[in-house]
Scaffold this active site. Structure first.
Site, PDB file in Angstrom:
ATOM      1  NE  ARG A  78      -3.242   2.561   2.722  1.00 48.61           N
ATOM      2  CZ  ARG A  78      -3.212   3.352   3.801  1.00 48.61           C
ATOM      3  NH1 ARG A  78      -2.650   2.936   4.919  1.00 48.61           N
ATOM      4  NH2 ARG A  78      -3.764   4.537   3.773  1.00 48.61           N
ATOM      5  CG  ASN A 107      -5.254   3.208   8.726  1.00 45.46           C
ATOM      6  OD1 ASN A 107      -5.440   2.223   8.002  1.00 45.46           O
ATOM      7  ND2 ASN A 107      -4.794   4.354   8.266  1.00 45.46           N
ATOM      8  CE1 TYR A 132       0.209   3.090  13.617  1.00 44.75           C
ATOM      9  CE2 TYR A 132      -1.808   4.061  12.769  1.00 44.75           C
ATOM     10  CZ  TYR A 132      -0.530   3.567  12.567  1.00 44.75           C
ATOM     11  OH  TYR A 132      -0.015   3.530  11.291  1.00 44.75           O
TER      12      TYR A 132
HETATM   13  C1  PNW Z   1      -1.261   7.502  10.730  1.00 43.53           C
HETATM   14  N1  PNW Z   1      -3.095  10.062  16.378  1.00 43.53           N
HETATM   15  O1  PNW Z   1      -1.304   8.777  11.310  1.00 43.53           O
HETATM   16  C2  PNW Z   1      -0.912   7.791   9.290  1.00 43.53           C
HETATM   17  O2  PNW Z   1      -1.800   7.220   8.370  1.00 43.53           O
HETATM   18  C3  PNW Z   1       0.509   7.507   8.943  1.00 43.53           C
HETATM   19  O3  PNW Z   1       0.886   8.324   7.863  1.00 43.53           O
HETATM   20  C4  PNW Z   1       1.398   7.721  10.167  1.00 43.53           C
HETATM   21  O4  PNW Z   1       2.748   7.653   9.874  1.00 43.53           O
HETATM   22  C5  PNW Z   1       1.007   6.653  11.184  1.00 43.53           C
HETATM   23  O5  PNW Z   1      -0.392   6.692  11.456  1.00 43.53           O
HETATM   24  C6  PNW Z   1       1.771   6.759  12.494  1.00 43.53           C
HETATM   25  O6  PNW Z   1       1.501   7.966  13.135  1.00 43.53           O
HETATM   26  C7  PNW Z   1      -1.752   9.012  12.587  1.00 43.53           C
HETATM   27  O7  PNW Z   1      -2.633  11.085  16.933  1.00 43.53           O
HETATM   28  C8  PNW Z   1      -1.313  10.183  13.186  1.00 43.53           C
HETATM   29  O8  PNW Z   1      -3.964   9.353  16.951  1.00 43.53           O
HETATM   30  C9  PNW Z   1      -1.754  10.523  14.425  1.00 43.53           C
HETATM   31  C10 PNW Z   1      -2.646   9.695  15.101  1.00 43.53           C
HETATM   32  C11 PNW Z   1      -3.088   8.527  14.507  1.00 43.53           C
HETATM   33  C12 PNW Z   1      -2.638   8.189  13.238  1.00 43.53           C
END
Ligand code: PNW
Length: 442
Positions: A80, A290, A292
């Site tokens: 991707r 996505n 995290y």
């Molecule tokens: C995503 N938050 O960004 C993006 O899709 C990527 O480009 C990035 O590198 C990756 O996650 C890691 O950060 C985020 O603050 C940025 O919750 C910030 C957040 C979540 C996702």
């Protein structure tokens, strides 16, 4: 981390890694590329943690063949990447810049030559600056421009891209870019940023139709989700949780799946016209997820401009970003999406999952990243558990192939399976790369 063998995944499960154009390509002025809002933002003093920019990044624009060889060695079935709109349309409008499209043409053919499916994201936050100058996503016209750009890309690559992703994380682009001002374009509108939600979703719907007119490949969107953990047990805490859940998890999904905007107070984008919701609810082939970490929420303090307060979640290991590591949050999220949307939910692919650690080469040049292995192990088991609970998950993409330019954090956060020494551009696969290769082989 358990030592039990990794359970099997269904036949045809898509293994991938993800990247984004501005974070890896560099070559910011090559072959007619125009400036994007991230060029402007990164070059503004004080915006980026280490003062760096994406001017060079991982120099992937010139080193893509080496990077595709790394993908092939990893054994992934899909890659991707994102297409930089300002390479294709330097001012965001008008005829395509052929030299910009040539790069993605070469990349796609290189991938196919190595048996890797190209998965292309059309918008990973790098809006042409010229469109920002006329209001960017606050301007309804940007949605129409986005569909024209999608048409140009599909005309060139529509026969070879295997999955389209219209937008990456429109919630993060709205909230961090237009609400809080920590990402480009750096606007601090708080809840006045909602037109950015609607115009992105409208652009998505128009782009889906444009893509389908040129390509038979499936179409997705990649949304960021965060299960909400309640910190507190008053009615006000529960109301705050509902408000945050509607904002982060439902605002960009309910309208896509035909439910319209959430009715929570304050979430009406205010710029919706007749017929827009039908455009937005055009059927999706895949929902990109996505993930995290979960978010801890309690009631806001008196006088806060927000209807909730974000609180740290205690009791979990943390990444270098200080994000808690909660693998079961991914299972909870996937099961929760199925429970909420039922038959309206298309098959899911996890389009980003990963972590940043302070990975450094040892004296022999090797990079050991046991924390990342534990992270991926836990999150893959969580996906498997969700599949066992009946959720249709058909793929998993690690963020990211390479250490890269992490937006406002610059080069200070390393998310890669492959270490990058930015001074020499030398790539060194970390121990997690070998671990994932073995999981995919198994
Ligand atoms: C995503 N938050 O960004 C993006 O899709 C990527 O480009 C990035 O590198 C990756 O996650 C890691 O950060 C985020 O603050 C940025 O919750 C910030 C957040 C979540 C996702």
């Amino acid at each position: 981390m358990t030592t039990a063998p990794m359970p099997d995944f269904p036949a045809g499960f898509r293994w991938g890694v993800s990247t984004a154009a501005y974070q890896i390509e560099g070559a910011a002025t090559a072959d007619g590329r125009g400036p994007s809002i991230w060029d402007t933002f990164a070059h503004s003093p004080g915006r980026i943690a280490d003062g760096s920019t994406g001017d060079v990044a991982c120099d992937h624009y010139h080193r893509y063949a080496e990077d595709v060889a790394l993908l092939a060695g990893l054994g992934v079935s899909a890659y991707r990447f994102s297409i930089a709109w300002p390479r294709v349309q330097p001012t965001g409008a008008g005829a395509a810049n052929p030299a910009g499209l040539d790069f993605y043409d070469r990349l796609v053919d290189e991938l196919l030559g190595h048996g890797v499916d190209p998965v292309a994201t059309l918008f990973h936050w790098d809006l042409p600056q010229a469109l920002e100058d006329t209001g960017g996503w606050l301007n309804r016209d940007t949605a129409a421009r986005f569909a024209e750009y999608a048409d140009l890309v599909a005309a060139r690559l529509g026969d070879r891209v295997k999955l389209w992703i219209t937008l990456n994380e429109p919630f993060i682009h709205m909230s961090l870019g237009h609400g809080m001002g920590v990402h480009a374009p750096g606007r601090m509108l708080l809840f006045d940023a909602f037109p950015v939600a609607h115009h992105q979703l409208l652009g998505h719907g128009l782009a889906v139709s444009a893509l389908r007119a040129r390509s038979t490949s499936p179409v997705a969107i990649a949304n960021n989700y965060s299960p909400v953990r309640l910190a507190g047990d008053t009615d006000a805490d529960r109301a705050a949780r509902a408000a945050y859940d509607a904002l982060h998890n439902r605002l960009f999904t309910d309208p896509l799946l035909g439910l319209g905007y959430p009715e929570e107070p304050g979430l009406d984008p205010g710029v919706v016209r007749d017929g827009d919701l039908d455009v937005i609810a055009v059927p999706l082939d895949v929902l990109g997820v996505n993930y995290y970490n979960p978010t801890g929420i309690r009631a806001a303090q008196e006088g806060s401009p927000l209807p909730f307060e974000i609180v740290p979640l205690d009791g979990y290991p943390r990444t270098a970003f200080d994000w808690p590591v909660v693998p079961d949050g991914l299972r909870e999220l996937l099961v929760g999406l199925r429970d909420r949307y039922g038959d309206a939910l298309p098959p899911i692919q996890v389009t980003e999952s990963g972590c940043a650690y302070d990975d450094t080469p040892d004296a022999d040049g090797r990079v050991a990243d046991p924390e990342r292995i534990a992270y991926l192990d836990g999150h893959l088991r969580a996906v498997r558990a969700a599949i066992d609970e009946g959720v249709d998950v058909t793929g998993y993409f690690v963020w990211s192939l390479l250490d890269n330019w992490e937006w406002a954090e610059g080069f200070t956060k390393r998310f890669g399976l492959v270490h990058v020494d930015y001074a020499t551009q030398r790539r060194t696969p970390k121990s997690s790369y070998a671990w994932l290769r073995d999981v995919i082989r198994g």
